[in-house]
Design an enzyme around this catalytic site. Sequence first.
Site, PDB file in Angstrom:
ATOM      1  N   ARG A   1      37.747  31.762 -10.028  1.00 30.48           N
ATOM      2  CA  ARG A   1      37.777  31.632 -11.484  1.00 30.48           C
ATOM      3  C   ARG A   1      38.910  32.442 -12.096  1.00 30.48           C
ATOM      4  O   ARG A   1      39.058  32.438 -13.318  1.00 30.48           O
ATOM      5  CB  ARG A   1      36.450  32.118 -12.066  1.00 30.48           C
ATOM      6  CG  ARG A   1      35.407  31.002 -12.270  1.00 30.48           C
ATOM      7  CD  ARG A   1      34.132  31.674 -12.726  1.00 30.48           C
ATOM      8  NE  ARG A   1      33.290  30.910 -13.573  1.00 30.48           N
ATOM      9  CZ  ARG A   1      32.124  30.367 -13.191  1.00 30.48           C
ATOM     10  NH1 ARG A   1      31.722  30.436 -11.950  1.00 30.48           N
ATOM     11  NH2 ARG A   1      31.362  29.755 -14.066  1.00 30.48           N
TER      12      ARG A   1
ATOM     13  N   ARG B   1      20.027  21.607 -20.149  1.00 29.84           N
ATOM     14  CA  ARG B   1      19.750  22.217 -18.842  1.00 29.84           C
ATOM     15  C   ARG B   1      19.004  23.533 -19.016  1.00 29.84           C
ATOM     16  O   ARG B   1      18.075  23.842 -18.266  1.00 29.84           O
ATOM     17  CB  ARG B   1      21.085  22.449 -18.112  1.00 29.84           C
ATOM     18  CG  ARG B   1      20.936  23.051 -16.726  1.00 29.84           C
ATOM     19  CD  ARG B   1      22.250  23.082 -15.978  1.00 29.84           C
ATOM     20  NE  ARG B   1      23.070  24.240 -16.315  1.00 29.84           N
ATOM     21  CZ  ARG B   1      24.257  24.508 -15.763  1.00 29.84           C
ATOM     22  NH1 ARG B   1      24.770  23.696 -14.866  1.00 29.84           N
ATOM     23  NH2 ARG B   1      24.937  25.583 -16.097  1.00 29.84           N
TER      24      ARG B   1
ATOM     25  N   LYS C   1      29.456  20.520 -11.367  1.00 24.40           N
ATOM     26  CA  LYS C   1      29.909  21.003 -10.050  1.00 24.40           C
ATOM     27  C   LYS C   1      28.735  21.180  -9.081  1.00 24.40           C
ATOM     28  O   LYS C   1      28.805  20.742  -7.940  1.00 24.40           O
ATOM     29  CB  LYS C   1      30.639  22.346 -10.183  1.00 24.40           C
ATOM     30  CG  LYS C   1      31.843  22.321 -11.104  1.00 24.40           C
ATOM     31  CD  LYS C   1      32.613  23.637 -11.077  1.00 24.40           C
ATOM     32  CE  LYS C   1      31.857  24.831 -11.649  1.00 24.40           C
ATOM     33  NZ  LYS C   1      31.622  24.781 -13.100  1.00 24.40           N
TER      34      LYS C   1
ATOM     35  N   ARG D   1      31.599  31.516 -22.488  1.00 20.79           N
ATOM     36  CA  ARG D   1      31.910  31.045 -21.121  1.00 20.79           C
ATOM     37  C   ARG D   1      33.094  30.087 -21.164  1.00 20.79           C
ATOM     38  O   ARG D   1      33.962  30.121 -20.283  1.00 20.79           O
ATOM     39  CB  ARG D   1      30.668  30.403 -20.490  1.00 20.79           C
ATOM     40  CG  ARG D   1      29.645  31.473 -20.093  1.00 20.79           C
ATOM     41  CD  ARG D   1      28.252  30.911 -20.023  1.00 20.79           C
ATOM     42  NE  ARG D   1      28.043  30.035 -18.883  1.00 20.79           N
ATOM     43  CZ  ARG D   1      27.051  29.137 -18.820  1.00 20.79           C
ATOM     44  NH1 ARG D   1      26.199  28.997 -19.827  1.00 20.79           N
ATOM     45  NH2 ARG D   1      26.908  28.404 -17.749  1.00 20.79           N
TER      46      ARG D   1
ATOM     47  N   ARG E   1      17.511  29.252 -17.953  1.00 17.64           N
ATOM     48  CA  ARG E   1      18.704  30.109 -17.840  1.00 17.64           C
ATOM     49  C   ARG E   1      19.150  30.591 -19.215  1.00 17.64           C
ATOM     50  O   ARG E   1      19.494  29.791 -20.077  1.00 17.64           O
ATOM     51  CB  ARG E   1      19.858  29.305 -17.216  1.00 17.64           C
ATOM     52  CG  ARG E   1      20.112  29.615 -15.769  1.00 17.64           C
ATOM     53  CD  ARG E   1      21.282  28.820 -15.239  1.00 17.64           C
ATOM     54  NE  ARG E   1      22.572  29.371 -15.632  1.00 17.64           N
ATOM     55  CZ  ARG E   1      23.718  28.948 -15.131  1.00 17.64           C
ATOM     56  NH1 ARG E   1      23.731  27.983 -14.226  1.00 17.64           N
ATOM     57  NH2 ARG E   1      24.852  29.486 -15.512  1.00 17.64           N
TER      58      ARG E   1
HETATM   59  P1  AMP Z   1      27.930  29.458 -12.973  1.00 14.78           P
HETATM   60  O1  AMP Z   1      26.576  29.279 -12.389  1.00 14.78           O
HETATM   61  O2  AMP Z   1      29.036  29.051 -12.042  1.00 14.78           O
HETATM   62  O3  AMP Z   1      28.065  28.839 -14.341  1.00 14.78           O
HETATM   63  O4  AMP Z   1      28.132  31.029 -13.181  1.00 14.78           O
HETATM   64  C1  AMP Z   1      27.272  31.775 -14.030  1.00 14.78           C
HETATM   65  C2  AMP Z   1      27.877  33.137 -14.309  1.00 14.78           C
HETATM   66  O5  AMP Z   1      28.048  33.857 -13.069  1.00 14.78           O
HETATM   67  C3  AMP Z   1      29.268  33.130 -14.937  1.00 14.78           C
HETATM   68  O6  AMP Z   1      29.201  32.973 -16.339  1.00 14.78           O
HETATM   69  C4  AMP Z   1      29.777  34.498 -14.516  1.00 14.78           C
HETATM   70  O7  AMP Z   1      29.184  35.522 -15.291  1.00 14.78           O
HETATM   71  C5  AMP Z   1      29.231  34.643 -13.104  1.00 14.78           C
HETATM   72  N1  AMP Z   1      30.184  34.092 -12.097  1.00 14.78           N
HETATM   73  C6  AMP Z   1      29.978  33.041 -11.261  1.00 14.78           C
HETATM   74  N2  AMP Z   1      31.057  32.826 -10.481  1.00 14.78           N
HETATM   75  C7  AMP Z   1      31.968  33.776 -10.834  1.00 14.78           C
HETATM   76  C8  AMP Z   1      33.295  34.064 -10.408  1.00 14.78           C
HETATM   77  N3  AMP Z   1      33.910  33.333  -9.460  1.00 14.78           N
HETATM   78  N4  AMP Z   1      33.925  35.117 -10.981  1.00 14.78           N
HETATM   79  C9  AMP Z   1      33.330  35.870 -11.928  1.00 14.78           C
HETATM   80  N5  AMP Z   1      32.099  35.630 -12.395  1.00 14.78           N
HETATM   81  C10 AMP Z   1      31.401  34.586 -11.857  1.00 14.78           C
END
Ligand code: AMP
Length: 191
Positions: free
Chosen positions: A89, A128, A14, A146, A134
């Site tokens: 989400r 990654r 994404k 996740r 990360r």
């Molecule tokens: P991402 O970079 O999109 O994989 O997000 C990393 C982490 O950020 C996720 O595992 C969640 O802990 C938090 N996070 C990101 N976007 C959301 C969302 N829309 N709702 C809740 N937690 C989020």
Amino acid sequence: MINLILFGKPGSGKGTQAEFVKNKYNLKHISTGDVFRYNISKQTELGLLAKSYMEKGDLVPDNVTIKMLEAEVNNSSNANGFIFDGFPRTTLQAEMLDEFLQSKKLSITMTIALEVNESVLVERLISRGKDSGRADDQDRTKIQNRFNEYNKKTSTLINYYKSQNKFFEIEGYGEIGEISQRIFNVIDSNT
Ligand code: AMP
């Protein structure tokens, strides 16, 4: 104005694809994960709140996430349109997003999902994580959590957007440029 949701499991591409879509259609890219990570690095109140959830691979609570997203949109009032990456989400986030956009006389144009199976995603995320450092990308238990969060709370959004005829799915395998082209084709044939 195009308001696009890029949808898919962690590691589906994404963030990478959002950059290409953003440049082609001149949109503002909002990644909630990036905003949380920025806040953690700056040790803001929001960052401290989000940190413990993110470290475990749990979703950050809806009220915190929605408030942050609304602030991001409000700070970009001149934007030509938005790419929402990693948001919504949960069903509540999707409902709140619709309500919030409606209050600004805007709406979601479409949701494009990048389909990639979990075994491929795990290897992508581990690789990654080695580059980025990360923590949530470097631990298979956190990665699995996740996916579980996605399967439990996020996948129901597919029907939410399908019922509005706004859901499109593409294969997230292949060259990055090929995947971008699939996304452009969906956008161009539906706007
Ligand atoms: P991402 O970079 O999109 O994989 O997000 C990393 C982490 O950020 C996720 O595992 C969640 O802990 C938090 N996070 C990101 N976007 C959301 C969302 N829309 N709702 C809740 N937690 C989020």
